[in-house]
Every structure is written in structure tokens, then in C-alpha cells.
Design a protein around this motif. Structure first.
Motif, PDB file in Angstrom:
ATOM      1  N   LEU B  95       0.856  -1.184   0.000  1.00 29.06           N
ATOM      2  CA  LEU B  95       0.000   0.000   0.000  1.00 29.06           C
ATOM      3  C   LEU B  95       0.890   1.231   0.000  1.00 29.06           C
ATOM      4  CD1 LEU B  95      -2.840   1.398   0.605  1.00 29.06           C
ATOM      5  CD2 LEU B  95      -2.157   1.223   3.003  1.00 29.06           C
ATOM      6  N   ILE B  96       0.655   2.131  -0.934  1.00 28.10           N
ATOM      7  CA  ILE B  96       1.427   3.370  -0.941  1.00 28.10           C
ATOM      8  C   ILE B  96       0.488   4.510  -0.570  1.00 28.10           C
ATOM      9  CG2 ILE B  96       2.901   4.914  -2.261  1.00 28.10           C
ATOM     10  CD1 ILE B  96       2.438   1.418  -3.502  1.00 28.10           C
ATOM     11  N   GLY B  97       0.777   5.130   0.572  1.00 31.86           N
ATOM     12  CA  GLY B  97      -0.086   6.186   1.092  1.00 31.86           C
ATOM     13  C   GLY B  97      -0.949   5.654   2.217  1.00 31.86           C
ATOM     14  N   VAL B  98      -0.491   5.853   3.463  1.00 33.07           N
ATOM     15  CA  VAL B  98      -1.207   5.298   4.600  1.00 33.07           C
ATOM     16  C   VAL B  98      -1.978   6.417   5.304  1.00 33.07           C
ATOM     17  CG1 VAL B  98      -1.007   3.752   6.582  1.00 33.07           C
ATOM     18  CG2 VAL B  98       0.706   3.664   4.785  1.00 33.07           C
ATOM     19  N   GLY B  99      -2.771   7.143   4.526  1.00 36.34           N
ATOM     20  CA  GLY B  99      -3.636   8.178   5.100  1.00 36.34           C
ATOM     21  C   GLY B  99      -4.949   7.560   5.550  1.00 36.34           C
ATOM     22  N   SER B 100      -5.987   8.361   5.470  1.00 35.82           N
ATOM     23  CA  SER B 100      -7.291   7.913   5.949  1.00 35.82           C
ATOM     24  C   SER B 100      -7.799   6.710   5.144  1.00 35.82           C
ATOM     25  CB  SER B 100      -8.275   9.078   5.844  1.00 35.82           C
ATOM     26  OG  SER B 100      -9.574   8.626   6.076  1.00 35.82           O
ATOM     27  N   LEU B 101      -7.826   6.857   3.816  1.00 35.73           N
ATOM     28  CA  LEU B 101      -8.323   5.757   2.984  1.00 35.73           C
ATOM     29  C   LEU B 101      -7.390   4.553   3.048  1.00 35.73           C
ATOM     30  CD1 LEU B 101     -10.328   4.686   0.828  1.00 35.73           C
ATOM     31  CD2 LEU B 101      -8.833   5.704  -0.901  1.00 35.73           C
ATOM     32  N   GLY B 102      -6.083   4.811   2.943  1.00 38.56           N
ATOM     33  CA  GLY B 102      -5.117   3.720   2.989  1.00 38.56           C
ATOM     34  C   GLY B 102      -5.204   2.936   4.289  1.00 38.56           C
ATOM     35  N   GLY B 103      -5.279   3.669   5.410  1.00 37.73           N
ATOM     36  CA  GLY B 103      -5.401   3.025   6.708  1.00 37.73           C
ATOM     37  C   GLY B 103      -6.656   2.159   6.772  1.00 37.73           C
ATOM     38  N   SER B 104      -7.736   2.662   6.182  1.00 32.19           N
ATOM     39  CA  SER B 104      -8.986   1.903   6.161  1.00 32.19           C
ATOM     40  C   SER B 104      -8.822   0.609   5.379  1.00 32.19           C
ATOM     41  CB  SER B 104     -10.099   2.726   5.497  1.00 32.19           C
ATOM     42  OG  SER B 104     -10.333   3.911   6.197  1.00 32.19           O
ATOM     43  N   LEU B 105      -8.103   0.672   4.287  1.00 33.84           N
ATOM     44  CA  LEU B 105      -7.925  -0.526   3.462  1.00 33.84           C
ATOM     45  C   LEU B 105      -7.155  -1.598   4.228  1.00 33.84           C
ATOM     46  CD1 LEU B 105      -7.190   1.123  -0.010  1.00 33.84           C
ATOM     47  CD2 LEU B 105      -9.260  -0.116   0.668  1.00 33.84           C
ATOM     48  N   ILE B 106      -6.119  -1.174   4.976  1.00 38.48           N
ATOM     49  CA  ILE B 106      -5.369  -2.146   5.776  1.00 38.48           C
ATOM     50  C   ILE B 106      -6.291  -2.824   6.782  1.00 38.48           C
ATOM     51  CG2 ILE B 106      -3.603  -2.404   7.576  1.00 38.48           C
ATOM     52  CD1 ILE B 106      -1.901  -0.393   6.189  1.00 38.48           C
ATOM     53  N   GLN B 107      -7.214  -2.041   7.341  1.00 37.33           N
ATOM     54  CA  GLN B 107      -8.094  -2.569   8.378  1.00 37.33           C
ATOM     55  C   GLN B 107      -9.260  -3.391   7.840  1.00 37.33           C
ATOM     56  OE1 GLN B 107      -8.962   0.623  11.392  1.00 37.33           O
ATOM     57  NE2 GLN B 107      -7.139   1.483  10.467  1.00 37.33           N
ATOM     58  N   ASP B 108      -9.492  -3.346   6.537  1.00 34.53           N
ATOM     59  CA  ASP B 108     -10.626  -4.073   5.965  1.00 34.53           C
ATOM     60  C   ASP B 108     -10.263  -5.536   5.728  1.00 34.53           C
ATOM     61  OD1 ASP B 108     -12.824  -5.032   4.718  1.00 34.53           O
ATOM     62  OD2 ASP B 108     -12.495  -3.980   2.830  1.00 34.53           O
ATOM     63  N   SER B 109     -10.660  -6.389   6.668  1.00 25.51           N
ATOM     64  CA  SER B 109     -10.295  -7.800   6.547  1.00 25.51           C
ATOM     65  C   SER B 109     -11.030  -8.462   5.381  1.00 25.51           C
ATOM     66  CB  SER B 109     -10.603  -8.533   7.845  1.00 25.51           C
ATOM     67  OG  SER B 109     -11.965  -8.372   8.181  1.00 25.51           O
ATOM     68  N   GLY B 110     -12.024  -7.783   4.824  1.00 28.16           N
ATOM     69  CA  GLY B 110     -12.731  -8.299   3.648  1.00 28.16           C
ATOM     70  C   GLY B 110     -11.771  -8.534   2.491  1.00 28.16           C
ATOM     71  N   LEU B 111     -10.764  -7.691   2.358  1.00 26.04           N
ATOM     72  CA  LEU B 111      -9.810  -7.836   1.269  1.00 26.04           C
ATOM     73  C   LEU B 111      -9.091  -9.178   1.339  1.00 26.04           C
ATOM     74  CD1 LEU B 111      -8.258  -4.248   1.034  1.00 26.04           C
ATOM     75  CD2 LEU B 111      -9.944  -5.302  -0.476  1.00 26.04           C
ATOM     76  N   VAL B 112      -8.749  -9.595   2.548  1.00 19.52           N
ATOM     77  CA  VAL B 112      -8.077 -10.881   2.733  1.00 19.52           C
ATOM     78  C   VAL B 112      -8.985 -12.012   2.253  1.00 19.52           C
ATOM     79  CG1 VAL B 112      -7.026 -12.445   4.409  1.00 19.52           C
ATOM     80  CG2 VAL B 112      -6.770  -9.973   4.697  1.00 19.52           C
ATOM     81  N   LYS B 113     -10.264 -11.900   2.586  1.00 20.64           N
ATOM     82  CA  LYS B 113     -11.238 -12.908   2.171  1.00 20.64           C
ATOM     83  C   LYS B 113     -11.269 -13.029   0.648  1.00 20.64           C
ATOM     84  CE  LYS B 113     -15.727 -13.051   2.908  1.00 20.64           C
ATOM     85  NZ  LYS B 113     -17.012 -12.474   3.366  1.00 20.64           N
TER      86      LYS B 113
END
Lengths: 217, 217
Positions: B95-113
Motif C-alpha cells: 500500500l502506498i499512502g497510509v492516510g485515511s483511505l489507505g489506513g482503512s484498506l489495511i483494516q478491511d479484513s474483507g480484502l483478505v477474504k
């Protein structure tokens, strides 16, 4: 809600045109910050990878026309795009389903910048009900019909497990929600006059995987 | 990466077809959980609001054919869709850019699924570098070229401010990233052979606002 400006714009724009407008706005805002006064569709085209004639056509939908050899006035273009896109007007929304994705959406302050304010979350999980995330209170879904009347929110963001999507949709439309932003992979059915916007992050993933697997194998 | 199955499937499917497949998979998985053995395109159509003939056509792209009067076998359909969509294969991403949206993406465990594992974040902000979010380490963007060689990640998720998008894209492609998942409103340019997938949450917002303002005024 603010008064619309008085230049005549068609009621419903084609979705592809609408989807490109935020990109134009993004680039034009950059130019304005840099102090640039005029920009041509050719310049925009070079920067954001959209055909210049398509840009001119998209903007003409909004009755924005450039001047020969000068182009578009940057400040006017930014103002008209902002006004048209509604990012400066506040839109209140409620979030249904405060799981991983839902919680992320509450935490994404980018949504506020684009005019979307999540005023409350709803869930069925006991451990979530009564809590709050970034100041947004989480309520019991069973209370939706009663609480929505106090919240002044017309948009419902659906981030529930897919098997609940249609049931939740029916419930919140019944309670007065007029627009559904659906983040589940299910296509939901809503009565005529209700706006349904699907945002399929996972569908985009599928497209990307397919391209990646086929280009690089 | 897993071996592809040996039935012949066209290399590149039309994006609209690909976008609908996760919805079919979602519904079929529900059916399987409920113990349903067969399903017709007409049934799928009723449930997820896609024309039955279009469903049949989409599935025929994957060489999945139903039986007359019986329909599709649910377990087979689920398996083939899962295999084709690649959600069960792991895809590493940075992930490049760990701002608000980026941080949210890291926290979205749905992506792992859905098969996407974010293995590292990169940013330029001093207060973020060296920290971690949900166990994902955040590194200095200046170290990207060196660190990417150790990370086995082919996908770069771009969640930087829009004025940095093209610069970041050039940098990470140069360092060996082969697919870009672009969350900024900017259209980015990449060399031939590099996959670019735009996910424009804010563009979807623009479409929804426009429909909402015009239907309900």
C-alpha cells in the motif's frame, strides 16, 4: 439543500461522464493551487489520460465551454465542477453494518471531503450497539425505523453481509431512505424512484486479478 | 501461484462480465450454505437483478453450462467461479499512502477474504514510518526500491494524495510492481503490460448525488 445554479444542465448525465468529472475536478484544483489561470482540453487530456474531445464533450454537458486558443478558465471550471458534483453540499448518510468495511468507511475522512457525512451506524451486534467510532454513534438495527426520523439522512450505506443486503434494503427504504450505496456484491432490488449505487471493491479486484494473471503468466 | 484449471477459458474477459461474476459467486455460495443443489439462470436472475440470458452468457465465457430443466450444479458453479476469480489464491500487495483511505484498506479484513494480502505500507510521513497498523509494517517511501525486492508483492495499491499519484506510479513500476490499484481520482499512465485498475469511490458518490438530486427535487 443548496439552490442549483441557473444555467440549464440536463437532469441525468450519462454515468461514464459523471465518473470522469471528479478526475477533471481533481486536476483543475491542482492547477488552481499552482496559480494557473487557463487550461485547454488538450492539456487536461495529457495529464489525466482521457481523450481531449471526450473531455470537451463531457464539459459541454455542464454548459462549460472553453475559449478558442485560450481554453477553460481554471477558477470557473473548478467552481462549476464543484457545484455540479455536489461535493461541497453536505449529504447526511447512515451506515448499516459496522463490520470491517463499514468501520473503515466511518474512519475515512475522505468521504467528508466529498460531501458525505455518516451521522450514525446501525448493527445487530450487541458488542457494537451503544459504542461509537470516531464520534459516530452505533445504534441497534431494531431501532432504525424510530431513529431515522431524528437523523435527517437520505442516504443509506449498506455494508452488511451479502445475505442480509436485500432484507436491509427493504427495511430502510420502508423507513424513508431514498438512496442506497451498496457495498455488498449482491445486486439489490429497490422500488422505482430509489437511487441505487453499487460500489464493488471486490469486483474491481476480480478484474485486476484476471488482467494480472493473463498478462504475466 | 496455483495452476490454472485445464478447461479452456478466453484470456481476457470483458470487464462488465468480470464485474458481475463476484455477485454470482456471492449468491451461489449462499445457496450452497442453504444446501441447495441446483440453480437455474432464471432463479439467479430473480435474486440478483441481472437478466437471465446475460447470466447464461457470462457463465458460458467460463465454459460453465447448465443442464436443460435442471440448471447449474451449485457446488460446481461455486468452485469454478472461485477458481476463476482468484479469490482463493493469495495475492500480495503493498500500500502506498497510509492516510485515511489507505489506513482503512489495511483494516478491511474483507480484502483478505477476497485474496488480497497487504504485506506492507509505505508513506513519507515521519510519524507513520516505523509504526504498524493491524500488524502491517509502515516503511519509508524512500526505501521502496530496496524493500520491495524482499516483499514478494506484485500489486501496488495507490492511496496517496492525487497530485502524487503519477509520480508514485512511475516509481513503483520502475521498482517492479506489475499491477496498480488506483484509488485516487487521477487517471494514471503506465507502460504497456502494467495492469491499472481504478476504483473511484468518490466518482461513485458523484453519480449517486446526481441521481438523488434529480429524482428527489
Amino acid at each position: 439543500m443548496e439552490q442549483k445554479s441557473n444555467y440549464p444542465v440536463p437532469d441525468i448525465l450519462p454515468a461514464p461522464t459523471l465518473s470522469r468529472l471528479p478526475g477533471y475536478l481533481a486536476y483543475v484544483s491542482l492547477l488552481k493551487e499552482e496559480g494557473v489561470e487557463y487550461v485547454s482540453s488538450t492539456q487536461i487530456s495529457k495529464e489525466i489520460n482521457v481523450d481531449a474531445s471526450m473531455i470537451a464533450k463531457d464539459l459541454s454537458f455542464l454548459n462549460i465551454k472553453g475559449k478558442t486558443r485560450i481554453g477553460y478558465e481554471v477558477a470557473t471550471l473548478e467552481h462549476k465542477l464543484q457545484e455540479f458534483l455536489g461535493f461541497k453540499r453536505g449529504h447526511n448518510a447512515v451506515l448499516i453494518g459496522v463490520g470491517s468495511l463499514g468501520g473503515s468507511l466511518i474512519q475515512d475522512s475522505g468521504l467528508v471531503k466529498y460531501g458525505l457525512r455518516i451521522v450514525a451506524g446501525f448493527d445487530v451486534r450487541e458488542d457494537l450497539i451503544g459504542s461509537s467510532i470516531c464520534g459516530v454513534p452505533i445504534y441497534d438495527m431494531a431501532e432504525f425505523g424510530r431513529l431515522i426520523r431524528t437523523l435527517d439522512a437520505g442516504i443509506g450505506i449498506i455494508a452488511v453481509p451479502m445475505d442480509m443486503a436485500q432484507k436491509v434494503c427493504d427495511e430502510i427504504v420502508e423507513a424513508g431512505i431514498r438512496a442506497l450505496w451498496n457495498f455488498t456484491p449482491m445486486r439489490i432490488k429497490a422500488p422505482a424512484g430509489i437511487v441505487v449505487q453499487d460500489t464493488s471493491i471486490y469486483a474491481d479486484l476480480a478484474v485486476m486479478y484476471n488482467r494480472l494473471d493473463n498478462i504475466h503468466r
